[in-house]
Design an enzyme around this catalytic site. Structure first.
Site, mmCIF file in Angstrom:
data_model
loop_
_atom_site.group_PDB
_atom_site.id
_atom_site.type_symbol
_atom_site.label_atom_id
_atom_site.label_comp_id
_atom_site.label_asym_id
_atom_site.label_seq_id
_atom_site.Cartn_x
_atom_site.Cartn_y
_atom_site.Cartn_z
ATOM 1 C CE1 TYR A 97 -3.808 -2.352 2.245
ATOM 2 C CE2 TYR A 97 -4.221 -1.399 -0.057
ATOM 3 C CZ TYR A 97 -4.739 -2.193 1.134
ATOM 4 O OH TYR A 97 -5.655 -2.900 0.863
ATOM 5 C CG ASP A 138 -7.622 -2.687 -5.748
ATOM 6 O OD1 ASP A 138 -8.134 -3.746 -5.887
ATOM 7 O OD2 ASP A 138 -7.077 -2.422 -4.725
ATOM 8 C CG HIS A 197 -8.932 -4.826 -2.576
ATOM 9 N ND1 HIS A 197 -8.113 -4.031 -2.621
ATOM 10 C CD2 HIS A 197 -9.151 -5.002 -1.061
ATOM 11 C CE1 HIS A 197 -7.375 -3.902 -1.761
ATOM 12 N NE2 HIS A 197 -7.926 -4.346 -0.594
HETATM 13 C C1 LIG Z 1 -10.482 -11.139 2.021
HETATM 14 C C2 LIG Z 1 -9.359 -10.060 2.111
HETATM 15 C C3 LIG Z 1 -8.836 -9.453 1.026
HETATM 16 C C4 LIG Z 1 -7.980 -8.339 0.872
HETATM 17 C C5 LIG Z 1 -7.664 -7.780 2.407
HETATM 18 C C6 LIG Z 1 -8.178 -8.332 3.443
HETATM 19 C C7 LIG Z 1 -9.050 -9.471 3.223
HETATM 20 C C8 LIG Z 1 -9.875 -9.892 4.491
HETATM 21 N N1 LIG Z 1 -6.829 -6.660 2.470
HETATM 22 S S1 LIG Z 1 -7.416 -5.479 2.954
HETATM 23 O O1 LIG Z 1 -7.912 -5.536 4.567
HETATM 24 O O2 LIG Z 1 -6.955 -4.229 2.892
HETATM 25 O O3 LIG Z 1 -8.763 -5.408 2.276
HETATM 26 C C9 LIG Z 1 -5.996 -6.552 1.369
HETATM 27 C C10 LIG Z 1 -4.749 -5.804 1.458
HETATM 28 O O4 LIG Z 1 -4.227 -5.399 2.699
HETATM 29 N N2 LIG Z 1 -4.133 -5.534 0.222
HETATM 30 C C11 LIG Z 1 -4.446 -6.183 -0.800
HETATM 31 O O5 LIG Z 1 -3.722 -5.626 -1.824
HETATM 32 N N3 LIG Z 1 -5.459 -6.474 -1.025
HETATM 33 C C12 LIG Z 1 -6.444 -7.060 0.014
HETATM 34 N N4 LIG Z 1 -7.343 -7.903 -0.151
HETATM 35 C C13 LIG Z 1 -7.853 -8.508 -1.282
HETATM 36 C C14 LIG Z 1 -7.145 -9.501 -1.793
HETATM 37 O O6 LIG Z 1 -5.648 -9.463 -1.981
HETATM 38 C C15 LIG Z 1 -7.539 -10.466 -3.193
HETATM 39 O O7 LIG Z 1 -7.603 -9.319 -4.065
HETATM 40 C C16 LIG Z 1 -9.016 -10.994 -2.809
HETATM 41 O O8 LIG Z 1 -9.072 -11.508 -1.450
HETATM 42 C C17 LIG Z 1 -9.314 -12.078 -3.831
HETATM 43 O O9 LIG Z 1 -10.534 -12.542 -3.529
HETATM 44 P P1 LIG Z 1 -10.900 -13.873 -2.711
HETATM 45 O O10 LIG Z 1 -10.789 -13.540 -1.552
HETATM 46 O O11 LIG Z 1 -12.437 -14.155 -3.204
HETATM 47 O O12 LIG Z 1 -10.009 -15.040 -3.272
#
Ligand SMILES: Cc1cc2c(cc1C)[n+](S(=O)(=O)[O-])c1c(=O)[nH]c(=O)nc-1n2C[C@H](O)[C@H](O)[C@H](O)COP(=O)(O)O
Length: 491
Positions: free
Chosen positions: A242, A270, A360
């Site tokens: 990030y 994103d 995401h």
């Molecule tokens: C489920 C989940 C996803 C997050 C995620 C946390 C969770 C619990 N977090 S978030 O706290 O910021 O939203 C990140 C993150 O730190 N950085 C990131 O690039 N993607 C984040 N993602 C997105 C992740 O990298 C994938 O794009 C996404 O999980 C793919 O979808 P599925 O879970 O359906 O496989």
């Protein structure tokens, strides 16, 4: 050494001490700047706050952000009563729902009864604590994109070949120049300790044992070095960034990741601001941890765990910044969260090493396109122009057939998020190991039934992308958590 009774006296907003890992801290002056809001700190004023601190803060947070003058030193804690399974707060007895959850844990199916990734989600739904479940599951708004990510795979069918010698199936491939055992990776997901006390270290260990790449998130609960130290010497790991508004901090993070052997830098593009994840927002305890980006006092502060941790993100990040990243690291650069054809083409023209077609996991902009549909449209254009970069995809991947469809369409590999979080949160290391094993076994079977023996056999001749009416997905529907207002009611 301080007595705990002394700490207990400092329990007001103007005179507020807390204990974290047996050390006392005077947070009186910090309480109003706390990104997670003041209420959560006040709740633990004069008390031991370790159990709520750990899942949401990397271990070095106090060293980094609280001046030395506020570090009060070791505390002689009262004799611990023998560790009970649940250290309930005497003032707050567990709710009926919590008691039911503990019963569900006691009656959990053993791993032999787990047949697919959705089974982990089903078990997680009834055994994870509500806050962690809400945070992991949460998509944005009405979770249309969250569902469409998965349903998009149902609109693509195979054209399997027969009478091919499929005795030996080889799943190995290369991703960003590294040889890997399997064409999927554990993608970056923040706050691993919400689901398991060892968080991302569990994912590192299990990925290493099975030759699967782990993408380490900026917002891991564990320290970056703790996660890397948990991995095997030759294990491939990537780093998800990030981008911090403070480029000096950013540079230090990137250079350190490179020094520690990361084989790819995935810049998340994103999430200039976090999507509205209503399940996360509803989870009560983090209401006080909420802090919207910027200091808009009028803004809605009930933004859950997510907003509490992301106020440093650079909302001004743009294409011209990519040259700077190219100048500070030799790691392959990948843009994670590309959602349009022209952006993908621009990345390729700029010589970016790869992109992840991703929204995401449906947590950002509602009605973002399912990555699989983007892939169907993008690959023929890229191939016609002489594709240079690698294209990855994540979002809604739950079966080997999903992985194989993406590979047939030209993806180099796919990222999987939630299923590994659920596996980690329910069964720990063994769960993640089993999740990888299940997917591996499914892939070998599906490759045989498709008449393919190696990854390079998988091409567009093996699939039919005509849109079809999507049949109702019973299993997914059964595990899928319906949003109920305002609190969750387990059926
Ligand atoms: C489920 C989940 C996803 C997050 C995620 C946390 C969770 C619990 N977090 S978030 O706290 O910021 O939203 C990140 C993150 O730190 N950085 C990131 O690039 N993607 C984040 N993602 C997105 C992740 O990298 C994938 O794009 C996404 O999980 C793919 O979808 P599925 O879970 O359906 O496989």
């Amino acid at each position: 050494m301080l007595d705990f009774e002394e700490v207990q006296k400092h329990n007001t907003k103007d005179d507020c001490w807390v204990v974290i890992h047996g050390k006392a801290y005077d947070v009186s002056k910090f309480i109003d700047e706390h990104p997670g809001g003041s209420a959560i700190i006040l709740k633990y004023a004069g008390k031991d706050a370790t159990k709520v601190f750990d899942p949401v803060h990397p271990p070095d947070t106090l060293e980094k952000y609280l001046g030395k003058e506020f570090h009060l030193g070791e505390v002689k804690m009262p004799e611990k009563t023998p560790k009970k399974e649940y250290d309930d707060d005497p003032d707050e007895p567990p709710s009926q729902e919590e008691l039911q959850r503990r019963l569900n844990i006691a009656n959990m199916p053993d791993l032999a009864q787990i047949y697919n990734l959705n089974d982990f989600e089903f078990v997680a739904r009834y055994t994870m604590n509500k806050i962690a479940w809400a945070y992991y599951l949460s998509g944005c708004d009405d979770e249309i994109t969250l569902r469409e990510n998965h349903l998009a795979f149902h609109r693509v069918f195979f054209k399997p070949k027969v009478l091919v010698d499929v005795t030996n199936v080889d799943l190995r491939t290369k991703m960003l120049g590294t040889e890997v055992e399997l064409p999927f990776y554990i993608t970056a997901t923040a706050l691993g300790k919400l689901g398991h006390p060892e968080g991302e270290r569990v994912l590192a260990r299990s990925a290493g044992k099975q030759g699967v790449i782990q993408m380490i998130p900026t917002l891991a609960s564990c320290l970056f070095d703790e996660i890397v130290d948990e991995s095997l010497p030759d294990q491939t790991q990537w780093f998800q960034l990030y981008v911090n508004k403070d480029r000096k901090v950013c540079r230090e993070i990137v250079e350190h990741a490179e020094r520690r052997g990361m084989k790819g830098l995935f810049i998340t593009v994103d999430a200039p601001q976090l999507g509205r994840r209503e399940k996360d927002m509803r989870s009560k305890n983090f209401e006080d941890l909420s802090h919207v980006q910027g200091d808009d006092e009028e803004a809605d502060r009930s933004q859950g765990a997510a907003r509490a941790i992301l106020s440093f993100i650079d909302t001004a990040l743009q294409w011209s910044d990519l040259e700077w990243f190219r100048s500070i690291t030799k790691m392959p650069l990948v843009l994670k969260g590309v959602q349009r054809i022209d952006d993908a083409l621009k990345a390729d023209e700029m010589g970016i090493d790869g992109i992840v077609l991703s929204n995401h996991g449906g947590r950002q902009l509602e009605f973002s396109p399912p990555p699989l549909e983007l892939l169907i449209e993008l690959m023929p254009i890229l191939k016609k122009r002489g594709l240079k970069m690698e294209v990855y995809l994540d979002g809604g991947v739950r079966r080997a057939t999903d992985v194989l469809k993406a590979l047939c369409l030209g993806a180099k590999g796919v990222g999987i998020g939630r299923p590994f979080l659920y596996a980690m949160s329910t069964y720990g290391d063994e769960g993640v190991y089993k999740a990888i094993q299940v997917l591996r076994d499914e892939m070998i079977m599906c490759m045989r039934l498709m008449g393919a023996t190696k990854i390079s056999d998988l091409d567009e001749s093996m699939i039919d992308v005509r849109r079809r009416e999507v049949v109702e997905d019973k299993l997914f529907g059964k595990v899928y958590e319906e949003l109920e207002s305002p609190a969750f009611k387990l059926k």
